[in-house]
Structures are given as structure tokens and as C-alpha cells.
Design an enzyme around this catalytic site. Sequence first.
Site, mmCIF file in Angstrom:
data_model
loop_
_atom_site.group_PDB
_atom_site.id
_atom_site.type_symbol
_atom_site.label_atom_id
_atom_site.label_comp_id
_atom_site.label_asym_id
_atom_site.label_seq_id
_atom_site.Cartn_x
_atom_site.Cartn_y
_atom_site.Cartn_z
ATOM 1 C CE LYS A 107 0.036 -2.218 3.073
ATOM 2 N NZ LYS A 107 -0.139 -3.342 3.962
ATOM 3 C CB VAL A 134 -7.199 -1.447 0.329
ATOM 4 C CG1 VAL A 134 -8.170 -0.832 1.335
ATOM 5 C CG2 VAL A 134 -6.327 -0.374 -0.286
ATOM 6 C CE LYS A 207 -3.991 -1.568 4.848
ATOM 7 N NZ LYS A 207 -4.117 -2.225 6.155
ATOM 8 N N GLY A 304 -2.840 -10.885 7.463
ATOM 9 C CA GLY A 304 -2.538 -12.313 7.550
ATOM 10 C C GLY A 304 -2.040 -12.848 6.219
HETATM 11 N N1 HSE Z 1 -0.462 -4.138 8.999
HETATM 12 C C1 HSE Z 1 -1.732 -4.214 8.358
HETATM 13 C C2 HSE Z 1 -2.836 -4.349 9.383
HETATM 14 C C3 HSE Z 1 -1.869 -5.381 7.432
HETATM 15 O O1 HSE Z 1 -2.554 -4.542 10.573
HETATM 16 O O2 HSE Z 1 -3.982 -4.271 9.002
HETATM 17 C C4 HSE Z 1 -1.387 -5.086 6.075
HETATM 18 O O3 HSE Z 1 -2.064 -4.020 5.512
#
Ligand code: HSE
Length: 429
Positions: A107, A134, A207, A304
Site C-alpha cells: 500500500k 487494502v 489505504k 494475515g
Molecule cells: N499491517 C496491516 C494491518 C496489514 O494490521 O492491518 C497489512 O495491511
Amino acid sequence: MAKDSFNVGVIGLGTVGTGVARILLENGESIGRRAGIPIRLLRAADLDIARDRGLDFPEGVLVSDAGTVLDDSEIDVVVEVIGGVSPARTFIETALGNGKHVVTSNKEVVAKHGRGFLELARANGVNLYYEAAVGGGIPIVHALKNCLAANEIEQVFGIMNGTTNYILTKMHEERTEFESVLKEAQDLGYAEADPTADVDGYDVAYKLAILAGIAFNAHFSYEDIYFEGIRKISGEDVRIAEEMGYAIKLLAIGIRREGGVELRVHPAMIDRHHPLAAIEGSFNAVYVKGNYVDETMFYGPGAGALPTASAVVGDIIDLAMSRGLAGSHPSITTGFNDLPVLEMGEIRSQYFLRLRVKDQLGVLAGIGGICRDTKVSLKSVNQHTVSRTEAEIVLVTHTVREVAMQRALAGIRELETVLEVQNLIRVGL
Ligand code: HSE
């Protein structure tokens, strides 16, 4: 001669890259049948190719040099999953310049350099897909770009960071403080060792820049987005919010207004009956309101390895399916709207303000006078005693302009009777 396979080169065998390799190796046959052409993992590059990733890579697939992927004329699509700007940006530009499609989950690099990438892709007759950038496994990018494209999008908002939602959920469930939940999440590998991008709001700002760009068919720089993270949220804020019937969530908000777009990322208190209040743990949820479709909500795992990798592989399949179709570059729009991001001071919201004050005559009158002078109308005021000399005051305002609230806050900070401004949290969207 028609090609007999659509060939993939992955750069970066970290969490997501290993997930992509696993899906292609495990489920390749079924994926190929869907795509109408076998999809082959031809190369996978990582600086560390000795590490056991629990996968049985075919002979010759693992390479330690990204250049081997970028220069391989057999490769149709380069999957960039290393994250960050450098060297990801160079890899993406080289791949596009070499006439390869690119799929990325990154992103940050898309938010900062996506516009240049799309121009380069267009010039080279290829495409750039970034569904996984996203919402992890949630198919929100494709939905906005294609399925909802008939609409003028009025609002796009939601929970777009799994780490912070996990932390806020735990703070709520276990009545703990931010720092201790963060440490526990780091120990369990849910949060990064350097949590800045997640907990300070950068990840969500990237995002939102991407999603709002698609939703409103415009280019937005993440630097034009007002963003705050969740570090300042205390267990006490969460507890009081609950008592008042609210949940605290880190929201990304994009709203089309007269003359521009409101884009902001900050914690917000939302009514506990709002569907977003029920989104727990590392799940994400995105609301989209379009003029024809009305309200839609997309929900799923926002982070994940395998959920994110599933979105990456979906992009690969999409590219494989549209190969060879004349002009099949649906992500590359030609006519963007010129929409300014409205100043944060112009937004209107309700506010929750928590103050530690001296428990003495005239404290409330002082605060009330500043609110009156700055045109901040109060909806409720609660005070309770903390010690013999101190009290805590919780104010909730009616809907007022942000600029007025900030003026009131500056005045309140100056009061000799106010010992500490503990937090200011927006209420509602
Ligand atoms: N680090 C991000 C989150 C995941 O915790 O949502 C990847 O976008």
C-alpha cells in the site's frame, strides 16, 4: 504461437510472498482451470533462500536475485510483496518497463507512486493490480473499480487496519492499556516490531488514499489526508466510551462534499449498535455508499499471510484471464476528477473531551465560557471527583466545526484550572 502457461515471478518470500507461493503450488491445478491457462510459479526471489518455508519449491524456482525475475522474458507477471518504497518502487518500475504486469500488496508504494506506475503501465501495454493493498483478503478494490463503477460514490469509510483493531478490541475486552496489549501482540507476532505504520495511522492513510482515489476517481496524496493513530487512547477512554454506549474504533473516512472530499483517519466513538462496532480482532470492514446501489459493506480478514495472498493470486488470475484481449487494461482510467481534499478544519463532528481539573469554584464556568465564545455547543457535561483537590470532567459537544473545537481546546488548555487535557475523540463519522 500461443503461450502454454501464464508465468509468475514473486519478489519477496516473507509472510505474503510465501502465502502466494503456497497457494500457487497447492491449488495451481484448480486455479489454472478457472483461468483457462495453467498458471506457473516460475521464479521466487528472496535474499534468504536457505530458510525452510515448509514448501516444496520445484527445482530452479528459488533465486536470490530479484533481477533474475525482472529480466526473465518468460515471466508475464511480477508479484512485488516486499513492502516499503525502496527497492520495491524500482522493482515495479523495472517490471512495468520490461512489459510485465505487476501485482502488489504494497500500500505504501502504491499510495506514494501509484500514479506514475499507472502511466508507465499504460505506456508499456501492461497493468498494475493491487487488490491486496487494502483490506487484506477483502475484495474491495475490485468491487469499487468494477462492480460499483456505475455509481457516483458518496461515502467510503471503515476499519482498515487489523493490528489497531486487534489492540482496541483487547483493550475493550480485557480492560488493559494500549502499551501492554501492543507488547502482547508483538510477542504473539500479530504486531510488527516497529509498530509505527500501524498504530500511528500511516498504514490506514495509505489505504484511504488508494481506496478514495478509486471511489472518487481521482488521485489523492496520502500527505493531504489528516491522520491520527491510537497511541493516545487509554483504558479509561475505552471504559467511559462503553458506559456512554460507544465503541472506539480507528476509522478511515472518505466523504464526497460540495467542492471536494473529506479524507481523514482518526479514532472515533461509534454507537455500539453500529455494524462497525461489532468488527473485532484483526478483521476489517469497509462501507461504501453509492448513489444507485445505496449502502454496501465489505467484511473479512484485513491482514494475515493467506488472506492477503488469496487477494494477490486473485489479481494474477484476473490478469491471466484477460491476457491477449485487446485493450484489456481495466485498472487504467483515462479521465480522473480534479477533486481537492477539504481542510480538516472544515469538517463537522461531535467531540468527546476528557479533562483533569482542579476541583474548585468556577472551573466549569471557565470552560463553559470558552465553549460559548468559540461557538462550541455542549451536549453533556459530567464531573467526578478524583481526589480531594482534583476532578475529571467529560464533555460531549453537539455537532460543531473542527476549527471551532480546536479553538475551544486551545483556550481550555490555557486555563489555570485545567491540569491536563486527557483526550479529544471525535464522536460518530
Ligand atoms: N499491517 C496491516 C494491518 C496489514 O494490521 O492491518 C497489512 O495491511
